[in-house]
Scaffold this motif. Structure first.
Motif, short mmCIF file in Angstrom:
data_model
loop_
_atom_site.label_atom_id
_atom_site.label_comp_id
_atom_site.label_asym_id
_atom_site.label_seq_id
_atom_site.Cartn_x
_atom_site.Cartn_y
_atom_site.Cartn_z
N LEU A 1 -20.59 -9.23 -2.96
CA LEU A 1 -21.23 -8.38 -3.95
C LEU A 1 -20.41 -7.78 -4.84
CD1 LEU A 1 -23.64 -6.18 -3.58
CD2 LEU A 1 -22.37 -4.75 -2.56
N VAL A 2 -21.15 -8.03 -6.18
CA VAL A 2 -20.37 -7.72 -7.63
C VAL A 2 -21.00 -6.31 -7.93
CG1 VAL A 2 -19.75 -10.13 -8.00
CG2 VAL A 2 -22.08 -9.17 -8.66
N GLY A 3 -22.04 -5.96 -7.46
CA GLY A 3 -22.75 -4.60 -8.14
C GLY A 3 -24.00 -4.32 -7.45
N GLU A 4 -24.28 -3.05 -7.55
CA GLU A 4 -25.54 -2.42 -7.21
C GLU A 4 -26.11 -1.64 -8.35
OE1 GLU A 4 -24.97 -0.01 -3.56
OE2 GLU A 4 -23.42 -1.36 -2.94
N ALA A 5 -27.64 -1.64 -8.40
CA ALA A 5 -28.41 -0.99 -9.45
C ALA A 5 -29.50 -0.16 -8.61
CB ALA A 5 -28.89 -2.02 -10.29
N THR B 1 -20.68 -17.18 -3.35
CA THR B 1 -22.08 -16.63 -3.95
C THR B 1 -21.96 -15.37 -4.38
OG1 THR B 1 -23.42 -18.34 -3.02
CG2 THR B 1 -24.68 -16.74 -3.83
N THR B 2 -22.19 -14.97 -5.71
CA THR B 2 -21.90 -13.57 -6.16
C THR B 2 -23.43 -12.98 -6.01
OG1 THR B 2 -22.31 -14.28 -8.46
CG2 THR B 2 -19.98 -14.01 -7.48
N VAL B 3 -23.61 -11.67 -5.49
CA VAL B 3 -24.93 -11.13 -5.53
C VAL B 3 -24.84 -9.87 -6.01
CG1 VAL B 3 -26.54 -10.66 -3.57
CG2 VAL B 3 -25.15 -12.38 -3.19
N LEU B 4 -25.87 -9.34 -6.51
CA LEU B 4 -26.15 -8.00 -7.04
C LEU B 4 -27.26 -7.41 -6.34
CD1 LEU B 4 -25.76 -6.40 -10.45
CD2 LEU B 4 -27.85 -6.15 -9.43
N ILE B 5 -27.36 -6.14 -5.91
CA ILE B 5 -28.35 -5.70 -5.13
C ILE B 5 -29.20 -4.69 -6.21
CG2 ILE B 5 -28.99 -3.84 -3.29
CD1 ILE B 5 -26.62 -4.83 -1.95
N ALA B 6 -30.39 -4.73 -6.33
CA ALA B 6 -31.22 -3.81 -7.07
C ALA B 6 -32.26 -3.24 -6.47
CB ALA B 6 -31.89 -4.44 -8.46
N ASP B 7 -31.98 -1.89 -5.84
CA ASP B 7 -32.87 -1.03 -4.96
C ASP B 7 -32.76 0.42 -5.22
OD1 ASP B 7 -34.20 0.13 -2.48
OD2 ASP B 7 -34.44 -2.14 -1.96
N ASP B 8 -33.88 1.07 -5.20
CA ASP B 8 -33.69 2.71 -5.56
C ASP B 8 -33.13 3.59 -4.37
OD1 ASP B 8 -36.10 2.12 -4.60
OD2 ASP B 8 -37.03 4.01 -5.48
N GLN B 9 -33.19 2.74 -3.04
CA GLN B 9 -32.91 3.39 -1.66
C GLN B 9 -31.61 3.34 -1.41
OE1 GLN B 9 -35.12 5.31 -0.30
NE2 GLN B 9 -36.85 4.97 -1.89
N PRO B 10 -30.79 4.30 -1.45
CA PRO B 10 -29.36 4.07 -1.21
C PRO B 10 -28.95 3.58 0.26
CG PRO B 10 -29.77 6.29 -1.97
CD PRO B 10 -31.11 5.59 -1.78
N LEU B 11 -29.78 3.87 1.27
CA LEU B 11 -29.77 3.46 2.53
C LEU B 11 -30.00 1.87 2.77
CD1 LEU B 11 -31.12 6.21 4.94
CD2 LEU B 11 -28.65 5.45 4.67
N GLN B 12 -31.13 1.64 1.76
CA GLN B 12 -31.21 0.22 1.74
C GLN B 12 -30.40 -0.83 1.22
OE1 GLN B 12 -34.83 -1.19 2.65
NE2 GLN B 12 -33.34 -2.70 3.09
N ARG B 13 -29.75 -0.20 -0.02
CA ARG B 13 -28.52 -1.04 -0.60
C ARG B 13 -27.45 -0.82 0.49
NH1 ARG B 13 -29.54 2.70 -4.69
NH2 ARG B 13 -27.63 3.66 -4.65
N MET B 14 -27.00 0.13 1.19
CA MET B 14 -25.91 0.29 2.12
C MET B 14 -26.18 -1.05 3.20
SD MET B 14 -24.51 3.10 4.52
CE MET B 14 -25.87 3.31 5.58
N GLY B 15 -27.43 -1.20 3.61
CA GLY B 15 -27.57 -2.16 4.74
C GLY B 15 -27.37 -3.62 4.27
#
Length: 226
Positions: free
Chosen positions: A29-33, A2-16
Protein backbone atom coordinates in the motif's frame (compact mmCIF):
# COMPACT_ATOMS: atom_id res chain seq x y z
CA UNK A 1 5.41 -6.37 -6.00
CA UNK A 2 2.13 -4.68 -6.87
CA UNK A 3 1.72 -1.16 -5.51
CA UNK A 4 -1.81 -0.11 -4.55
CA UNK A 5 -3.53 3.15 -3.61
CA UNK A 6 -6.91 3.24 -1.84
CA UNK A 7 -9.43 5.98 -2.66
CA UNK A 8 -12.45 5.87 -0.33
CA UNK A 9 -14.08 8.53 1.86
CA UNK A 10 -14.92 6.02 4.64
CA UNK A 11 -12.04 5.63 7.16
CA UNK A 12 -13.24 2.21 8.31
CA UNK A 13 -13.45 0.99 4.72
CA UNK A 14 -9.90 2.18 4.05
CA UNK A 15 -8.70 0.45 7.21
CA UNK A 16 -10.26 -2.84 6.11
CA UNK A 17 -8.63 -2.63 2.68
CA UNK A 18 -5.32 -1.64 4.30
CA UNK A 19 -5.32 -4.65 6.62
CA UNK A 20 -6.11 -6.98 3.72
CA UNK A 21 -3.35 -5.56 1.54
CA UNK A 22 -0.79 -5.65 4.35
CA UNK A 23 -1.46 -9.37 4.78
CA UNK A 24 -0.18 -10.05 1.24
CA UNK A 25 3.48 -10.66 0.43
CA UNK A 26 3.12 -9.46 -3.16
CA UNK A 27 1.30 -6.16 -2.51
CA UNK A 28 2.33 -2.83 -1.01
CA UNK A 29 0.00 0.00 0.00
CA UNK A 30 1.58 3.27 -1.12
CA UNK A 31 -1.14 5.76 -0.19
CA UNK A 32 -4.71 6.54 0.77
CA UNK A 33 -7.09 9.21 -0.49
CA UNK A 34 -10.37 10.35 1.03
CA UNK A 35 -11.68 11.82 -2.22
CA UNK A 36 -11.33 11.78 -5.98
CA UNK A 37 -9.26 14.95 -6.28
CA UNK A 38 -6.77 13.69 -3.71
CA UNK A 39 -6.60 10.35 -5.53
CA UNK A 40 -5.75 12.06 -8.83
CA UNK A 41 -3.01 14.09 -7.12
CA UNK A 42 -1.50 11.11 -5.30
CA UNK A 43 -1.51 8.93 -8.39
CA UNK A 44 0.42 11.61 -10.28
CA UNK A 45 3.00 11.61 -7.46
CA UNK A 46 3.17 7.91 -6.54
CA UNK A 47 2.35 6.10 -9.79
CA UNK A 48 0.78 3.01 -8.17
CA UNK A 49 0.06 -0.06 -10.27
CA UNK A 50 -3.59 -0.19 -9.14
CA UNK A 51 -6.01 2.17 -7.43
CA UNK A 52 -9.06 0.85 -5.56
CA UNK A 53 -11.53 3.59 -6.50
CA UNK A 54 -14.80 4.13 -4.64
CA UNK A 55 -17.57 5.49 -6.87
CA UNK A 56 -19.43 7.76 -4.46
CA UNK A 57 -17.14 10.31 -2.79
CA UNK A 58 -17.74 13.97 -1.93
CA UNK A 59 -16.44 16.52 -4.40
CA UNK A 60 -14.83 14.68 -7.30
CA UNK A 61 -16.44 11.24 -7.56
CA UNK A 62 -14.69 8.06 -8.57
CA UNK A 63 -15.96 8.09 -12.15
CA UNK A 64 -14.65 11.58 -12.91
CA UNK A 65 -11.40 10.81 -11.07
CA UNK A 66 -10.98 7.77 -13.31
CA UNK A 67 -11.52 9.89 -16.42
CA UNK A 68 -8.83 12.32 -15.31
CA UNK A 69 -6.36 9.58 -14.46
CA UNK A 70 -6.81 7.96 -17.88
CA UNK A 71 -6.74 11.30 -19.72
CA UNK A 72 -3.42 12.12 -18.03
CA UNK A 73 -1.90 9.01 -19.59
CA UNK A 74 -1.23 7.36 -16.24
CA UNK A 75 -0.15 3.73 -16.25
CA UNK A 76 -2.21 3.18 -13.08
CA UNK A 77 -5.07 0.72 -13.53
CA UNK A 78 -8.39 1.57 -11.90
CA UNK A 79 -10.48 -1.02 -10.09
CA UNK A 80 -13.89 0.52 -9.37
CA UNK A 81 -15.50 -0.44 -6.05
CA UNK A 82 -19.05 0.39 -5.06
CA UNK A 83 -21.60 -0.57 -2.44
CA UNK A 84 -24.26 -0.72 -5.13
CA UNK A 85 -24.36 -3.51 -7.70
CA UNK A 86 -25.82 -1.25 -10.38
CA UNK A 87 -25.10 -1.74 -14.06
CA UNK A 88 -25.05 2.01 -14.66
CA UNK A 89 -22.14 2.48 -12.26
CA UNK A 90 -20.26 -0.34 -13.94
CA UNK A 91 -20.98 1.11 -17.38
CA UNK A 92 -19.88 4.61 -16.38
CA UNK A 93 -16.70 3.31 -14.79
CA UNK A 94 -15.73 1.19 -17.77
CA UNK A 95 -16.49 4.01 -20.20
CA UNK A 96 -14.27 6.27 -18.12
CA UNK A 97 -11.40 3.83 -18.57
CA UNK A 98 -11.54 1.58 -15.51
CA UNK A 99 -10.13 -1.91 -15.92
CA UNK A 100 -12.53 -3.60 -13.54
CA UNK A 101 -15.59 -3.37 -11.35
CA UNK A 102 -16.32 -5.07 -8.03
CA UNK A 103 -18.90 -4.55 -5.31
CA UNK A 104 -17.55 -3.89 -1.83
CA UNK A 105 -19.08 -7.03 -0.37
CA UNK A 106 -16.92 -9.19 -2.63
CA UNK A 107 -14.96 -11.87 -0.80
CA UNK A 108 -11.40 -10.88 0.19
CA UNK A 109 -9.91 -13.42 -2.20
CA UNK A 110 -12.04 -11.97 -5.03
CA UNK A 111 -10.71 -8.49 -4.35
CA UNK A 112 -7.10 -9.73 -4.18
CA UNK A 113 -7.54 -11.70 -7.41
CA UNK A 114 -9.05 -8.61 -9.01
CA UNK A 115 -6.07 -6.47 -8.01
CA UNK A 116 -3.62 -9.02 -9.39
CA UNK A 117 -5.58 -9.39 -12.63
CA UNK A 118 -5.81 -5.65 -13.22
CA UNK A 119 -2.12 -5.17 -12.41
CA UNK A 120 -1.21 -7.78 -15.03
CA UNK A 121 -3.26 -5.99 -17.70
CA UNK A 122 -6.39 -8.14 -17.59
CA UNK A 123 -9.88 -6.81 -17.04
CA UNK A 124 -11.92 -7.71 -13.99
CA UNK A 125 -15.23 -7.95 -15.80
CA UNK A 126 -16.53 -11.10 -17.40
CA UNK A 127 -16.91 -10.75 -21.19
CA UNK A 128 -20.60 -11.65 -20.85
CA UNK A 129 -21.14 -8.82 -18.34
CA UNK A 130 -19.34 -6.34 -20.60
CA UNK A 131 -21.61 -7.38 -23.48
CA UNK A 132 -24.72 -7.09 -21.31
CA UNK A 133 -23.72 -3.63 -20.12
CA UNK A 134 -23.03 -2.36 -23.61
CA UNK A 135 -26.25 -3.87 -24.94
CA UNK A 136 -28.15 -2.01 -22.22
CA UNK A 137 -26.42 1.33 -22.69
CA UNK A 138 -25.30 1.27 -26.33
CA UNK A 139 -27.80 4.02 -27.14
CA UNK A 140 -25.42 6.36 -25.30
CA UNK A 141 -22.59 5.71 -27.75
CA UNK A 142 -20.78 7.73 -28.89
CA UNK A 143 -20.32 9.86 -25.78
CA UNK A 144 -17.68 12.15 -24.36
CA UNK A 145 -14.44 10.97 -22.83
CA UNK A 146 -13.30 13.79 -20.57
CA UNK A 147 -12.86 16.78 -22.85
CA UNK A 148 -12.41 14.64 -25.97
CA UNK A 149 -15.21 13.28 -28.11
CA UNK A 150 -15.01 9.60 -28.92
CA UNK A 151 -14.86 8.30 -32.46
CA UNK A 152 -17.99 8.44 -34.58
CA UNK A 153 -18.88 6.14 -37.50
CA UNK A 154 -17.97 9.00 -39.86
CA UNK A 155 -14.52 9.21 -38.23
CA UNK A 156 -13.25 5.62 -38.02
CA UNK A 157 -10.84 4.87 -35.22
CA UNK A 158 -7.35 5.00 -36.80
CA UNK A 159 -6.33 1.79 -35.05
CA UNK A 160 -9.04 -0.18 -36.85
CA UNK A 161 -7.34 0.45 -40.20
CA UNK A 162 -4.11 -1.05 -38.84
CA UNK A 163 -5.70 -4.40 -38.05
CA UNK A 164 -5.24 -7.40 -40.29
CA UNK A 165 -8.37 -9.24 -41.44
CA UNK A 166 -7.81 -11.85 -38.74
CA UNK A 167 -7.28 -9.22 -36.03
CA UNK A 168 -10.46 -7.46 -37.11
CA UNK A 169 -12.32 -10.76 -36.81
CA UNK A 170 -10.84 -11.24 -33.33
CA UNK A 171 -11.91 -7.76 -32.26
CA UNK A 172 -15.42 -8.39 -33.58
CA UNK A 173 -15.92 -11.59 -31.59
CA UNK A 174 -14.32 -9.97 -28.53
CA UNK A 175 -17.06 -7.38 -28.87
CA UNK A 176 -19.60 -10.21 -28.92
CA UNK A 177 -18.37 -11.32 -25.51
CA UNK A 178 -16.35 -14.36 -26.57
CA UNK A 179 -13.61 -15.68 -24.30
CA UNK A 180 -10.17 -16.70 -25.60
CA UNK A 181 -11.21 -20.35 -25.33
CA UNK A 182 -14.31 -19.75 -27.47
CA UNK A 183 -12.30 -17.79 -30.03
CA UNK A 184 -9.69 -20.56 -30.24
CA UNK A 185 -12.40 -23.17 -30.81
CA UNK A 186 -14.25 -21.10 -33.44
CA UNK A 187 -11.16 -20.26 -35.50
CA UNK A 188 -9.29 -23.51 -34.83
CA UNK A 189 -6.38 -21.72 -33.18
CA UNK A 190 -4.24 -22.44 -30.14
CA UNK A 191 -5.15 -20.28 -27.15
CA UNK A 192 -1.60 -18.94 -27.15
CA UNK A 193 -2.15 -17.74 -30.72
CA UNK A 194 -5.41 -16.09 -29.70
CA UNK A 195 -3.63 -14.29 -26.85
CA UNK A 196 -1.06 -13.03 -29.34
CA UNK A 197 -3.81 -11.73 -31.65
CA UNK A 198 -5.62 -10.08 -28.73
CA UNK A 199 -2.39 -8.42 -27.63
CA UNK A 200 -1.84 -7.03 -31.13
CA UNK A 201 -5.43 -5.75 -31.26
CA UNK A 202 -4.93 -3.93 -27.97
CA UNK A 203 -1.61 -2.45 -29.09
CA UNK A 204 -2.80 -1.30 -32.52
CA UNK A 205 -6.03 0.25 -31.21
CA UNK A 206 -4.38 1.79 -28.15
CA UNK A 207 -6.83 -0.02 -25.87
CA UNK A 208 -5.77 -0.21 -22.23
CA UNK A 209 -7.32 -3.64 -21.82
CA UNK A 210 -9.89 -6.04 -23.24
CA UNK A 211 -12.85 -4.07 -21.90
CA UNK A 212 -11.74 -0.93 -23.71
CA UNK A 213 -11.31 -2.94 -26.93
CA UNK A 214 -14.88 -4.21 -26.60
CA UNK A 215 -16.15 -0.65 -26.19
CA UNK A 216 -14.17 0.32 -29.29
CA UNK A 217 -15.80 -2.53 -31.23
CA UNK A 218 -19.19 -1.01 -30.38
CA UNK A 219 -18.11 2.51 -31.28
CA UNK A 220 -16.69 1.30 -34.61
CA UNK A 221 -19.99 -0.51 -35.29
CA UNK A 222 -18.24 -3.85 -35.64
CA UNK A 223 -20.92 -5.15 -33.27
CA UNK A 224 -24.20 -3.77 -32.05
CA UNK A 225 -26.85 -4.49 -29.43
CA UNK A 226 -28.13 -8.05 -29.61
Amino acid sequence: MTTVLIADDQPLQRMGFRMLLESQDDMTLVGEAAGGAEAVRLIAQLHPDVVLMDVRMPGLDGIEATRRIVAAGSRTRVLILTTFDLDEYAYAGLRAGASGFLVKDALPEELLSGIRAVASGDAVVAPSLTRRLLDAYAHRLPTTFGSERTTTPEEPHPGIALLTDREREILTVMGQGWTNTEIASRFHLAESTVKTHVGRVLAKTGSRDRVQAVILAYEAKLVGPS
